[in-house]
Design a protein around this motif. Structure first.
Motif, PDB file in Angstrom:
ATOM      1  N   GLY A  67     -20.374   4.268  32.098  1.00  0.00           N
ATOM      2  CA  GLY A  67     -19.576   3.811  31.184  1.00  0.00           C
ATOM      3  C   GLY A  67     -18.528   4.684  30.747  1.00  0.00           C
ATOM      4  O   GLY A  67     -17.345   4.756  30.615  1.00  0.00           O
ATOM      5  N   ALA A  68     -19.048   6.004  30.492  1.00  0.00           N
ATOM      6  CA  ALA A  68     -18.250   7.246  29.829  1.00  0.00           C
ATOM      7  C   ALA A  68     -17.417   7.484  30.921  1.00  0.00           C
ATOM      8  O   ALA A  68     -16.033   7.834  30.739  1.00  0.00           O
ATOM      9  CB  ALA A  68     -19.152   8.274  29.510  1.00  0.00           C
ATOM     10  N   ALA A  69     -17.856   7.485  32.113  1.00  0.00           N
ATOM     11  CA  ALA A  69     -17.055   8.151  33.192  1.00  0.00           C
ATOM     12  C   ALA A  69     -15.722   7.239  33.438  1.00  0.00           C
ATOM     13  O   ALA A  69     -14.699   7.516  33.820  1.00  0.00           O
ATOM     14  CB  ALA A  69     -17.715   8.154  34.669  1.00  0.00           C
ATOM     15  N   ARG A  70     -16.086   5.832  33.812  1.00  0.00           N
ATOM     16  CA  ARG A  70     -15.060   4.940  33.749  1.00  0.00           C
ATOM     17  C   ARG A  70     -14.080   4.891  32.579  1.00  0.00           C
ATOM     18  O   ARG A  70     -12.859   4.549  32.849  1.00  0.00           O
ATOM     19  CB  ARG A  70     -15.478   3.560  34.167  1.00  0.00           C
ATOM     20  CG  ARG A  70     -16.156   3.615  35.429  1.00  0.00           C
ATOM     21  CD  ARG A  70     -16.688   2.132  35.532  1.00  0.00           C
ATOM     22  NE  ARG A  70     -17.167   2.023  37.063  1.00  0.00           N
ATOM     23  CZ  ARG A  70     -17.871   1.092  37.882  1.00  0.00           C
ATOM     24  NH1 ARG A  70     -18.149   0.072  36.941  1.00  0.00           N
ATOM     25  NH2 ARG A  70     -18.153   1.212  38.898  1.00  0.00           N
ATOM     26  N   ALA A  71     -14.502   5.008  31.602  1.00  0.00           N
ATOM     27  CA  ALA A  71     -13.549   5.048  30.218  1.00  0.00           C
ATOM     28  C   ALA A  71     -12.776   6.248  30.288  1.00  0.00           C
ATOM     29  O   ALA A  71     -11.710   6.280  29.851  1.00  0.00           O
ATOM     30  CB  ALA A  71     -14.452   4.997  29.028  1.00  0.00           C
ATOM     31  N   LEU A  72     -13.318   7.397  30.469  1.00  0.00           N
ATOM     32  CA  LEU A  72     -12.649   8.712  30.588  1.00  0.00           C
ATOM     33  C   LEU A  72     -11.479   9.096  31.838  1.00  0.00           C
ATOM     34  O   LEU A  72     -10.558   9.486  31.600  1.00  0.00           O
ATOM     35  CB  LEU A  72     -13.552   9.674  30.228  1.00  0.00           C
ATOM     36  CG  LEU A  72     -14.306   9.961  29.226  1.00  0.00           C
ATOM     37  CD1 LEU A  72     -15.413  10.868  29.348  1.00  0.00           C
ATOM     38  CD2 LEU A  72     -13.414  10.333  28.044  1.00  0.00           C
ATOM     39  N   CYS A  73     -12.335   8.723  32.834  1.00  0.00           N
ATOM     40  CA  CYS A  73     -11.529   8.926  34.158  1.00  0.00           C
ATOM     41  C   CYS A  73     -10.729   8.017  34.683  1.00  0.00           C
ATOM     42  O   CYS A  73      -9.648   7.885  35.510  1.00  0.00           O
ATOM     43  CB  CYS A  73     -12.437   9.555  35.163  1.00  0.00           C
ATOM     44  SG  CYS A  73     -13.372  11.057  34.630  1.00  0.00           S
ATOM     45  N   GLY A  74     -10.920   6.733  34.106  1.00  0.00           N
ATOM     46  CA  GLY A  74     -10.431   5.385  34.759  1.00  0.00           C
ATOM     47  C   GLY A  74     -10.634   5.420  36.400  1.00  0.00           C
ATOM     48  O   GLY A  74     -11.749   5.263  36.940  1.00  0.00           O
ATOM     49  N   LYS A  75      -9.690   5.315  37.266  1.00  0.00           N
ATOM     50  CA  LYS A  75      -9.734   5.453  38.499  1.00  0.00           C
ATOM     51  C   LYS A  75      -9.544   6.467  39.317  1.00  0.00           C
ATOM     52  O   LYS A  75      -9.289   6.389  40.598  1.00  0.00           O
ATOM     53  CB  LYS A  75      -9.064   4.107  39.250  1.00  0.00           C
ATOM     54  CG  LYS A  75      -9.665   2.951  38.600  1.00  0.00           C
ATOM     55  CD  LYS A  75      -8.904   1.379  39.001  1.00  0.00           C
ATOM     56  CE  LYS A  75      -9.696   0.363  38.138  1.00  0.00           C
ATOM     57  NZ  LYS A  75      -8.880  -0.928  38.453  1.00  0.00           N
ATOM     58  N   GLU A  76      -9.436   7.715  38.667  1.00  0.00           N
ATOM     59  CA  GLU A  76      -9.247   9.169  39.105  1.00  0.00           C
ATOM     60  C   GLU A  76     -10.524   9.798  39.137  1.00  0.00           C
ATOM     61  O   GLU A  76     -11.200   9.606  38.609  1.00  0.00           O
ATOM     62  CB  GLU A  76      -8.159   9.511  38.290  1.00  0.00           C
ATOM     63  CG  GLU A  76      -6.768   9.073  38.369  1.00  0.00           C
ATOM     64  CD  GLU A  76      -6.224   9.011  39.828  1.00  0.00           C
ATOM     65  OE1 GLU A  76      -6.248  10.006  40.605  1.00  0.00           O
ATOM     66  OE2 GLU A  76      -5.574   7.986  40.083  1.00  0.00           O
ATOM     67  N   PRO A  77     -10.628  10.944  40.133  1.00  0.00           N
ATOM     68  CA  PRO A  77     -11.915  11.681  40.220  1.00  0.00           C
ATOM     69  C   PRO A  77     -11.785  12.667  38.798  1.00  0.00           C
ATOM     70  O   PRO A  77     -10.647  12.839  38.456  1.00  0.00           O
ATOM     71  CB  PRO A  77     -11.758  12.684  41.517  1.00  0.00           C
ATOM     72  CG  PRO A  77     -10.975  11.623  42.203  1.00  0.00           C
ATOM     73  CD  PRO A  77      -9.895  10.922  41.269  1.00  0.00           C
ATOM     74  N   GLY A  78     -12.841  13.171  38.403  1.00  0.00           N
ATOM     75  CA  GLY A  78     -13.063  13.950  37.386  1.00  0.00           C
ATOM     76  C   GLY A  78     -14.325  14.448  37.005  1.00  0.00           C
ATOM     77  O   GLY A  78     -15.294  13.794  37.589  1.00  0.00           O
ATOM     78  N   ILE A  79     -14.606  15.185  36.048  1.00  0.00           N
ATOM     79  CA  ILE A  79     -15.977  15.500  35.522  1.00  0.00           C
ATOM     80  C   ILE A  79     -16.002  14.568  33.874  1.00  0.00           C
ATOM     81  O   ILE A  79     -15.089  14.698  33.230  1.00  0.00           O
ATOM     82  CB  ILE A  79     -16.105  16.720  35.175  1.00  0.00           C
ATOM     83  CG1 ILE A  79     -16.259  17.553  36.728  1.00  0.00           C
ATOM     84  CG2 ILE A  79     -17.366  16.992  34.518  1.00  0.00           C
ATOM     85  CD1 ILE A  79     -16.373  18.804  36.482  1.00  0.00           C
ATOM     86  N   ALA A  80     -16.844  13.860  33.732  1.00  0.00           N
ATOM     87  CA  ALA A  80     -17.144  13.104  32.410  1.00  0.00           C
ATOM     88  C   ALA A  80     -18.342  13.434  31.768  1.00  0.00           C
ATOM     89  O   ALA A  80     -19.571  13.830  32.459  1.00  0.00           O
ATOM     90  CB  ALA A  80     -17.298  11.532  32.758  1.00  0.00           C
ATOM     91  N   CYS A  81     -18.300  13.958  30.666  1.00  0.00           N
ATOM     92  CA  CYS A  81     -19.364  14.478  29.695  1.00  0.00           C
ATOM     93  C   CYS A  81     -19.402  13.821  28.572  1.00  0.00           C
ATOM     94  O   CYS A  81     -18.428  13.155  27.894  1.00  0.00           O
ATOM     95  CB  CYS A  81     -18.863  15.811  29.281  1.00  0.00           C
ATOM     96  SG  CYS A  81     -18.380  16.888  30.866  1.00  0.00           S
TER      97      CYS A  81
END
Length: 279
Positions: free
Chosen positions: A98-112
């Motif tokens: 959930g954190a990753a999708r909220a933070l990065c949307g549909k782009e690659p990234g690092i979610a913390c």
């Protein structure tokens, strides 16, 4: 109508999205599939969520603490299907997803995640490509509220705080003694929450060089032990969610930049970002 949930240990934030794009919200207590049966979860939702909703729920996206294995996921899914039998699609995922999708949307990234605890993952734009190795409060959680409070308390009990900070700390917390602290650490439930309660002292005194350095070094440890373990971390945006990340965002951005990485989005909680992701 789409129903979205972000559930932690103490509270669950809900959002609804209607077919014409209208967004509603509600809040219930936290849900834990490790400690609650599907019947207990369903009873809670019927009593405290259903009255706040209007319309038929046809799709559910639930992200919650403890939802990282087949059994807890199945427990939550059964509860949701019992309360919302009209829902054709019910998806249950971890709070980290959930954190990753909220933070990065549909782009690659690092979610913390930096809250009471800490965690991180490499995200491919849809799913978690690689989670960090999380060892929990006693063996890890670097950079979290629990870690900050624990580190501060150790310095206090060992007489390592500067005199002015030690006096402020003692006055504010009624001179906590070693035996009381050890009792909370090893005998009382939720030691992470107990120690995290002291992290606000660091926030209120972050202009003091000692407090600032303590926080700076804790965030540096988090970046080294979590973020820099991911392949390609030098070229990916680094996002954060959680109360600690949000309130210490100035120090956190500096640490990430000093490590040669790219600080990006910092949110207090993920629910608004999740609504955007699923809208």
């Amino acid at each position: 109508m789409i129903l979205i949930a972000d559930s932690g240990a103490t509270k669950t934030e809900w959002r609804t999205i209607t077919t014409d794009g209208q967004i509603g919200q509600a809040r219930t207590v936290g849900i834990s599939p490790y400690y609650q049966t599907d019947e207990a979860i369903a009873a809670e939702l019927r009593q405290n969520l259903l009255p706040a909703l209007s319309g038929t729920v046809t799709e559910i996206h639930y992200y919650g603490t403890g939802c990282s294995g087949p059994e807890p996921i199945a427990t939550v899914e059964r509860a949701l299907r019992a309360v919302f039998p009209e829902a054709d699609k019910v998806r249950v995922g971890s709070d980290l997803l959930g954190a990753a999708r909220a933070l990065c949307g549909k782009e690659p990234g690092i979610a913390c995640i930096l809250g009471t605890g800490s965690h991180a993952c490499l995200y491919d734009g849809h799913d978690i490509a690689q989670p960090a190795v999380s060892l929990g409060f006693w063996l890890g959680d670097e950079g979290s509220g629990g870690y900050l409070g624990k580190t501060l308390m150790v310095h206090y009990l060992r007489g390592e705080l500067p005199a002015d900070l030690a006096e402020k700390f003692s006055r504010r917390y009624n001179s906590p003694d070693r035996l009381t602290v050890l009792d909370h650490a090893y005998k009382q439930p939720y030691p992470n929450r107990y120690f995290a309660s002291f992290s606000k002292f660091l926030f209120d005194n972050r202009s003091h060089p000692f407090a600032y350095q303590l926080v700076y070094e804790a965030f540096g440890l988090f970046v080294d032990k979590y973020v820099r373990t991911f392949p390609g971390h030098q070229n990916l945006p680094v996002h954060f969610v959680g109360s600690v990340a949000f309130y210490y965002s100035d120090i956190l951005r500096r640490v990430v930049s000093d490590k040669g990485l790219t600080p990006a989005r910092i949110l207090e909680n993920p629910i608004a970002g999740l609504a955007l992701y699923h809208q």
